[in-house]
Design an enzyme around this catalytic site. Structure first.
Site, PDB file in Angstrom:
ATOM      1  CG  HIS A 175      51.977  31.524   8.009  1.00 39.38           C
ATOM      2  ND1 HIS A 175      52.663  30.347   8.103  1.00 39.38           N
ATOM      3  CD2 HIS A 175      51.709  31.685   6.688  1.00 39.38           C
ATOM      4  CE1 HIS A 175      52.810  29.802   6.901  1.00 39.38           C
ATOM      5  NE2 HIS A 175      52.240  30.590   6.021  1.00 39.38           N
ATOM      6  CG  ASN A 204      55.085  26.793   4.238  1.00 39.27           C
ATOM      7  OD1 ASN A 204      55.053  27.613   5.158  1.00 39.27           O
ATOM      8  ND2 ASN A 204      54.282  26.885   3.192  1.00 39.27           N
TER       9      ASN A 204
HETATM   10 FE1  HDD Z   1      53.417  33.619   2.852  1.00 38.32          FE
HETATM   11  C1  HDD Z   1      53.329  34.898   5.978  1.00 38.32           C
HETATM   12  C2  HDD Z   1      55.363  30.999   3.985  1.00 38.32           C
HETATM   13  C3  HDD Z   1      53.231  32.129  -0.234  1.00 38.32           C
HETATM   14  C4  HDD Z   1      51.818  36.336   1.677  1.00 38.32           C
HETATM   15  N1  HDD Z   1      54.179  33.043   4.630  1.00 38.32           N
HETATM   16  C5  HDD Z   1      54.036  33.719   5.805  1.00 38.32           C
HETATM   17  C6  HDD Z   1      54.730  33.033   6.855  1.00 38.32           C
HETATM   18  C7  HDD Z   1      55.304  31.934   6.288  1.00 38.32           C
HETATM   19  C8  HDD Z   1      54.962  31.951   4.892  1.00 38.32           C
HETATM   20  C9  HDD Z   1      56.142  30.895   7.000  1.00 38.32           C
HETATM   21  C10 HDD Z   1      54.763  33.443   8.312  1.00 38.32           C
HETATM   22  C11 HDD Z   1      55.940  34.303   8.633  1.00 38.32           C
HETATM   23  C12 HDD Z   1      55.949  34.594  10.107  1.00 38.32           C
HETATM   24  O1  HDD Z   1      56.146  33.650  10.891  1.00 38.32           O
HETATM   25  O2  HDD Z   1      55.746  35.746  10.461  1.00 38.32           O
HETATM   26  N2  HDD Z   1      54.086  31.887   2.060  1.00 38.32           N
HETATM   27  C13 HDD Z   1      54.948  30.997   2.655  1.00 38.32           C
HETATM   28  C14 HDD Z   1      55.388  30.024   1.684  1.00 38.32           C
HETATM   29  C15 HDD Z   1      54.777  30.337   0.496  1.00 38.32           C
HETATM   30  C16 HDD Z   1      53.974  31.512   0.731  1.00 38.32           C
HETATM   31  C17 HDD Z   1      56.356  28.895   1.967  1.00 38.32           C
HETATM   32  C18 HDD Z   1      54.895  29.672  -0.835  1.00 38.32           C
HETATM   33  C19 HDD Z   1      55.927  29.013  -1.218  1.00 38.32           C
HETATM   34  N3  HDD Z   1      52.633  34.129   1.061  1.00 38.32           N
HETATM   35  C20 HDD Z   1      52.692  33.394  -0.099  1.00 38.32           C
HETATM   36  C21 HDD Z   1      52.144  34.171  -1.199  1.00 38.32           C
HETATM   37  C22 HDD Z   1      51.748  35.376  -0.657  1.00 38.32           C
HETATM   38  C23 HDD Z   1      52.057  35.313   0.760  1.00 38.32           C
HETATM   39  C24 HDD Z   1      52.060  33.705  -2.623  1.00 38.32           C
HETATM   40  C25 HDD Z   1      51.110  36.581  -1.295  1.00 38.32           C
HETATM   41  C26 HDD Z   1      51.097  36.844  -2.539  1.00 38.32           C
HETATM   42  N4  HDD Z   1      52.617  35.274   3.704  1.00 38.32           N
HETATM   43  C27 HDD Z   1      52.049  36.291   3.010  1.00 38.32           C
HETATM   44  C28 HDD Z   1      51.700  37.470   3.886  1.00 38.32           C
HETATM   45  C29 HDD Z   1      52.218  37.010   5.282  1.00 38.32           C
HETATM   46  C30 HDD Z   1      52.732  35.623   4.995  1.00 38.32           C
HETATM   47  C31 HDD Z   1      50.308  37.911   3.789  1.00 38.32           C
HETATM   48  C32 HDD Z   1      51.233  37.088   6.435  1.00 38.32           C
HETATM   49  C33 HDD Z   1      52.015  37.587   7.617  1.00 38.32           C
HETATM   50  C34 HDD Z   1      53.281  38.000   7.074  1.00 38.32           C
HETATM   51  O3  HDD Z   1      53.307  37.777   5.722  1.00 38.32           O
HETATM   52  O4  HDD Z   1      54.198  38.483   7.686  1.00 38.32           O
HETATM   53  O5  HDD Z   1      52.338  38.609   3.447  1.00 38.32           O
END
Ligand code: HDD
Length: 706
Positions: free
Chosen positions: A81, A155
């Site tokens: 993202h 999402n």
């Molecule tokens: Fe995630 C960011 C949505 C599964 C780990 N995720 C992130 C963002 C969104 C989502 C919208 C961007 C937030 C922003 O605008 O700063 N992610 C989802 C959805 C998931 C999902 C809807 C499943 C239903 N994510 C998911 C899993 C993991 C992560 C299973 C880790 C085990 N996601 C992350 C992260 C991020 C992230 C690495 C990257 C940047 C942040 O968190 O702030 O921690």
């Protein structure tokens, strides 16, 4: 020698030194540049040197500070993202639900307002990747409630690729650029991704969603949002219900077509963020209704699938959605870095009245997001950054750390303590936890052996994928088959292509056959073994289709009017009026940016020159010019592309008979259809704009036969 700033600061704004460097002067005392330490700067354009042509001196602390800061301007981009766009807004409660939850934004008086910040994003691409990559869109909402920040990090698709968070790094590695070559960027059309998903049957429902037009939205304003997981609601009496969160766009859903997406990425890689910025700037504020899909244990028990499985939806037809409030986005950020880049969402940010479920994906996410904020924002005090700071009082004994901004006063930094009364009366004893009003988890009974397994209730991978597919109309199904064919044609390994079709056969044999034909395989590959036989009689869920739920309005859309010398002034003005009345935006495109002289002699200024304003960036187009102009631009490639693309992308096209030469060379004159409206005819500009409410003229597209 550069001129020194005079005491009265009245020197000319533009002054060249003998060496040619421009020295602009401050307007007054308050305008004088300083270093980060506050010392006034005399010259910000020339490094201190030993002689005018001599080596630069390390002694120059001013240059050193400027370059040092520049060298550290970037923070790590999000691992997923990375490409995103943030907007401020307000959530307004329209239907309080105290019987369901004590969450502050959902209880209290009707009309209660909670400030919000939303960040939309793509998933796979880097920070500078194009907006119209085929990708899931992030829809992360931060509500600054009076009881702390509540983040719904969702999402625009209600299901996910995987069921267990431990698989997330593999999923993302496979989707992003390959580690050896560093490409492809922002797309899933490559071997690694399809290899991974074809070996992860749990992804199949999500694959159907991402191969639909949902992954190429026309605008961030025209997308749904979903919290995806099952959460819990807890009311003041401690009663617990399950819930799924839905954001429904007031402007309806709309997507572009694939060929259009590819062209938009070239013409305007910032298409989505520009669209959001422009709408808000114009006072046209996008709105979403928040819907709750509430159900209880009894429903969860009898539902065909496990409500803890994030690869499944609960169809709206089975559990209706109750609208409880409206989110209005009404302010662009003032500083992209400070707000959009530094905002830190955490699924673990919930408030009293909201609780997690045991969805293994959600549980893993709750652990992961804090880590990423620490890494990106550099320390544990990221809640001190204004965009992340709660707008309610914050009281605790946490202290110190990198960049601490909110530092408690006084001597007491622990509890229990006996300050604040008696001998220690002079000191503030600080806050205490409150069992009555503080956050409490739903008292859910949990027990079990420590095991590393996937629940058998998660084993159905195809039934809902099929349900999604059969719920689309023929145009949408055709787009899905084409998307699958496109992506698998970019996959080089034949065994991966075949394995994917082996999955598709469980979803829909017709779809599998189409993709098989599309990639030129002589015969259908064998089915991949299924963990559980799919249910094939799940009913259609019309709510899952975009085109079956068109908004029936042209509101919020954009009309591009291509004019050239001699264009009929009356028709142009009628078009502008009708579009504005319908709530649409209008842009004028002309061969020159200065604009065009119309039939009445007036000069109409252009918003875009034709090669900077292709039809792909408009929802509908009109071409109004004199016969002479049409003939003049009939061999101009940007002009013929304008018409030809609009036709190919099933857009409504308004025209005047004088444009025949241009339309003929664009190959569309002899193919005129009901999607092309003669603006000088009986329907006129008003009739044309009314037709535009259908958004696209799909009859023009070749679709598969039912
Ligand atoms: Fe995630 C960011 C949505 C599964 C780990 N995720 C992130 C963002 C969104 C989502 C919208 C961007 C937030 C922003 O605008 O700063 N992610 C989802 C959805 C998931 C999902 C809807 C499943 C239903 N994510 C998911 C899993 C993991 C992560 C299973 C880790 C085990 N996601 C992350 C992260 C991020 C992230 C690495 C990257 C940047 C942040 O968190 O702030 O921690």
């Amino acid at each position: 020698m550069p001129t020194r700033v005079s005491k009265d600061c009245e020197l000319a704004d533009f002054e060249l030194s003998k060496g040619g460097a421009n020295h602009q002067k401050p307007k007054g005392k308050d305008d004088i540049m300083t270093t980060a330490q506050g010392a006034p700067v005399a010259d910000d354009q020339n490094w201190l040197k030993a002689g005018a042509r001599g080596p630069s001196l390390l002694e120059d602390h001013i240059a050193r500070e400027k370059i040092f800061h520049f060298d550290h301007e970037r923070i790590p981009e999000r691992v997923v993202h990375a490409r995103g766009y943030g907007v401020h807004g307000t959530f307004e409660l329209t239907d309080p639900v105290p019987e369901l939850t004590c969450a502050a934004p959902l209880t209290g008086a009707k009309g209660k307002k909670t400030p919000a910040f939303v960040r939309f994003s793509t998933v796979a691409g880097n920070k500078g990747s194009p907006d119209l990559a085929r990708d899931v869109r992030g829809f992360a909402v931060k509500l600054y409630t009076e009881e702390g920040n509540w983040d719904i990090v969702g999402n625009n698709i209600p299901v996910f690729f995987i069921q267990d968070a431990i698989k997330f790094p593999d999923l993302i590695h496979s989707a992003k650029a390959a580690p050896d070559r560093g490409f492809p960027q922002a797309q899933t059309a490559h071997d690694n991704f399809w290899d991974f998903v074809s070996l992860s049957p749990e992804s199949m429902n999500m694959i159907m969603w991402i191969m639909s037009d949902r992954t190429i939205p026309r605008s961030l304003r025209f997308m749904e949002g979903f919290g995806v997981h099952t959460f819990r609601l807890i009311n003041a009496e401690g009663e617990v219900k399950f819930v799924k969160f839905h954001w429904k766009p007031r402007l309806g859903m709309q997507s572009v077509v694939w060929n259009e997406a590819l062209k938009i990425n070239g013409m305007d890689p910032d298409f989505h963020r520009r669209d959001m910025w422009d709408s808000i700037d114009a006072g046209d504020f996008p709105q979403w209704d928040l819907g709750l899909q509430v159900f209880d244990e009894e429903f969860a028990e009898k539902f065909e699938f496990d409500v803890l499985d994030a690869t499944k939806i609960i169809p709206e037809e089975q559990v209706p959605i109750r609208i409880v409030g409206t989110l209005t986005l009404d302010a662009n950020v003032e500083n992209f870095f400070a707000e959009t880049e530094q905002v830190a969402f955490c699924t673990s940010n919930v408030v009293p009245g909201i609780d997690f479920s045991e969805d293994p994906l959600l549980q893993g996410r709750n652990f992961s997001y804090l880590d990423t904020q620490l890494k990106r924002l550099g320390g544990p005090n990221f809640t001190h950054i204004p965009i992340n700071a709660p707008k309610c009082p914050v009281r605790h004994f946490q202290q110190d750390g990198h960049m601490a901004m909110q530092n408690p006063k006084g001597r007491v930094n622990y509890e229990p303590n006996s300050w604040g009364s008696g001998e220690g009366a002079e000191a503030d004893r600080g806050p205490r936890a409150c069992p009555m009003n503080g956050f409490s988890s739903a008292p859910v009974a949990v027990s079990g052996e420590k095991v590393r397994v996937r629940s058998e209730t998660f084993a159905d991978h195809y039934s809902q994928a099929r349900q999604f597919y059969i719920s689309q109309n023929l145009v949408e199904q055709t787009h899905m088959a084409n998307a699958l064919t496109f992506e698998l044609s970019k996959v080089q390994r034949m065994d991966i292509r075949k394995r994917m079709i082996g999955h598709l056969r469980h979803i829909d044999e017709g779809l599998a056959q189409e993709v098989c034909d599309g990639i030129g395989l002589p015969k259908l590959p064998d089915k991949v073994p299924a963990a559980r036989e799919p249910i094939t009689d799940l009913p259609e869920s019309p709510a899952l289709s975009i085109l079956r739920n068109g908004p029936g309005t042209f509101k919020g859309r954009k009309l591009g009017i291509y004019v050239a010398e001699g264009a009929d002034a009356k028709i142009v003005s009628q078009l502008k009026d009708a579009a504005t009345e319908a709530g649409a935006m209008v842009e004028i495109i002309a061969p020159h940016i200065a604009g065009a002289k119309l039939s009445d002699g007036s000069m109409l200024e252009a918003d875009e020159k034709i090669d900077g304003g292709p039809s792909v960036v408009y929802d509908a187009v009109a071409v109004v010019m004199s016969e002479a102009s049409a003939s003049r631009y009939s061999t101009d490639k940007p002009s013929t592309d304008f018409v030809n693309d609009a036709f190919a992308h099933a857009k409504f096209i308004g025209y005047v008979p004088e444009v025949e030469a241009l339309f003929d060379n664009a190959g569309v004159w002899s193919r005129r259809d009901d999607g092309m409206i003669d603006l000088s005819g009986s329907q006129g500009a008003k009739g044309f704009i009314e037709k535009c409410a259908d958004l696209r003229f799909w009859d023009r597209e070749e679709v598969k036969q039912d």
